[in-house]
Design a protein around this motif. Sequence first.
Motif, PDB file in Angstrom:
ATOM      1  N   UNK A 177      41.150  39.656  44.724  1.00 44.51           N
ATOM      2  CA  UNK A 177      41.891  40.921  44.868  1.00 44.51           C
ATOM      3  C   UNK A 177      43.164  40.926  44.036  1.00 44.51           C
ATOM      4  N   UNK A 178      43.915  39.844  44.128  1.00 43.42           N
ATOM      5  CA  UNK A 178      45.242  39.801  43.499  1.00 43.42           C
ATOM      6  C   UNK A 178      45.151  39.879  41.981  1.00 43.42           C
ATOM      7  N   UNK A 179      44.282  39.074  41.379  1.00 44.30           N
ATOM      8  CA  UNK A 179      44.221  39.000  39.916  1.00 44.30           C
ATOM      9  C   UNK A 179      43.832  40.333  39.273  1.00 44.30           C
ATOM     10  N   UNK A 180      42.751  41.006  39.724  1.00 41.73           N
ATOM     11  CA  UNK A 180      42.439  42.301  39.108  1.00 41.73           C
ATOM     12  C   UNK A 180      43.531  43.344  39.321  1.00 41.73           C
ATOM     13  N   UNK A 181      44.143  43.370  40.515  1.00 40.58           N
ATOM     14  CA  UNK A 181      45.187  44.372  40.791  1.00 40.58           C
ATOM     15  C   UNK A 181      46.386  44.159  39.888  1.00 40.58           C
TER      16      UNK A 181
ATOM     17  N   UNK B 225      46.343  34.281  38.118  1.00 44.29           N
ATOM     18  CA  UNK B 225      44.943  33.907  38.300  1.00 44.29           C
ATOM     19  C   UNK B 225      44.832  32.518  38.925  1.00 44.29           C
ATOM     20  N   UNK B 226      44.084  32.442  40.031  1.00 48.58           N
ATOM     21  CA  UNK B 226      43.840  31.168  40.691  1.00 48.58           C
ATOM     22  C   UNK B 226      44.999  30.635  41.507  1.00 48.58           C
ATOM     23  N   UNK B 227      46.043  31.441  41.694  1.00 50.79           N
ATOM     24  CA  UNK B 227      47.229  30.966  42.408  1.00 50.79           C
ATOM     25  C   UNK B 227      47.209  31.316  43.893  1.00 50.79           C
TER      26      UNK B 227
ATOM     27  N   UNK C  13      40.788  43.443  32.113  1.00 56.06           N
ATOM     28  CA  UNK C  13      41.374  43.859  30.830  1.00 56.06           C
ATOM     29  C   UNK C  13      40.616  45.031  30.222  1.00 56.06           C
ATOM     30  N   UNK C  14      39.368  45.206  30.614  1.00 55.86           N
ATOM     31  CA  UNK C  14      38.589  46.364  30.152  1.00 55.86           C
ATOM     32  C   UNK C  14      39.278  47.654  30.584  1.00 55.86           C
ATOM     33  N   UNK C  15      39.797  47.662  31.822  1.00 59.00           N
ATOM     34  CA  UNK C  15      40.522  48.831  32.324  1.00 59.00           C
ATOM     35  C   UNK C  15      41.832  49.006  31.563  1.00 59.00           C
ATOM     36  N   UNK C  16      42.511  47.887  31.290  1.00 59.04           N
ATOM     37  CA  UNK C  16      43.784  47.951  30.560  1.00 59.04           C
ATOM     38  C   UNK C  16      43.569  48.570  29.176  1.00 59.04           C
ATOM     39  N   UNK C  17      42.535  48.104  28.476  1.00 57.75           N
ATOM     40  CA  UNK C  17      42.250  48.639  27.152  1.00 57.75           C
ATOM     41  C   UNK C  17      41.902  50.117  27.181  1.00 57.75           C
TER      42      UNK C  17
ATOM     43  N   UNK D 210      37.827  34.795  34.076  1.00 53.97           N
ATOM     44  CA  UNK D 210      36.819  35.833  34.280  1.00 53.97           C
ATOM     45  C   UNK D 210      37.392  37.125  34.853  1.00 53.97           C
ATOM     46  N   UNK D 211      38.122  37.052  35.977  1.00 52.12           N
ATOM     47  CA  UNK D 211      38.640  38.266  36.602  1.00 52.12           C
ATOM     48  C   UNK D 211      39.633  38.985  35.687  1.00 52.12           C
TER      49      UNK D 211
END
Length: 335
Positions: free
Chosen positions: A123-127, A115-117, A84-88, A78-79
């Motif tokens: 915070x970590x995954x989106x950044x 993700x999930x680590x 990925x919307x920002x990446x695109x 999900x995150x």
Amino acid sequence: MKDFLRRKEVKPSLHLYFIEAMGKMTFGLFATLIIGLMIRTFGEQSGFDVLIEIGQFSMDLYGAAIGAAVALALRAPTFVLLSAIVCGAAGAMYGGPAGSLFAAIAGVEVGKLVSGETKLDILVTPIVTIFSGFLVAATVGRLVSYMMTSLGTAIMWAAEQQPLFMSIIVAALMGLALTAPISSAAIALMLDLEGSVAAAAAIGCAGQMIGFAIASFRDNRWSGLVSLGLGTSMLQMPNIIRNPRILIAPVVAGMISAPIGTLGFGLVNNAAGAGMGTSGFVGPLMTFAEMGFSWATFMPVMLCYVLIPAVVSGLTTMWLKHRGHVQLGDMKISV
């Protein structure tokens, strides 16, 4: 490392990135850029400013849609998907459609790794996802976009030098790309095709769709006529693998129709319609968008996108069946 990548569902491959992800990329393009262009064009023709505004707004969001579509293709958490919307969007800003594709792939794959680590996943995954995609957008995206647009410019220059030869070649290649499990729409947009070259590409794609719809009518009847003629000729891929000779009639239909349309009637198109053919009737609609809506345009469009491909494909299929190259049932599809 292999176990870790398998657990994170990171499986790098050309098939995954350039067939599955690019295929989903087309959905993002269609839902924003292509539909938005159709809405804006209708607004321009009808004088409704609100439709122009809605259409342009939809078109401006194509990069974000590509990011989400690629994330879906790569089965992102999900995150990662939302980031990925920002990446695109960043990819579109720096490198157009090609930049969006590469930025989204990079952001999603790196984002999946983290993700999930950690306990700070929110915070970590989106950044990590956003920074990875943004970095690729600003570097690789620019380079890839330059390469693709340069190739597109070279193709259009060659078409000016040899219009007959290039219209035939472009129609054949783009038509085959439409039927193959790759995205002709994405290719046309990344190459930024326009003018007569885009029209040749669109007519070549229409040749595949209308061609297969007519050639397989005895096998598929009316459901096949609609599914292939207005949907996608990709439905014939399993049959093409079994008997590649069924491709002959649709390819010939596109190769004959394209020069008639571009050289005989002066038809033009744009990048949004070049790879769509008659799917949702987008190809013809984009010709109307470029040339205006009139009976003087409508008749050549119907002739070159529909009638000539139908007649040529039908006659060629009859000859192939007479020679024993194609049999009844060879083009049967499940719809």
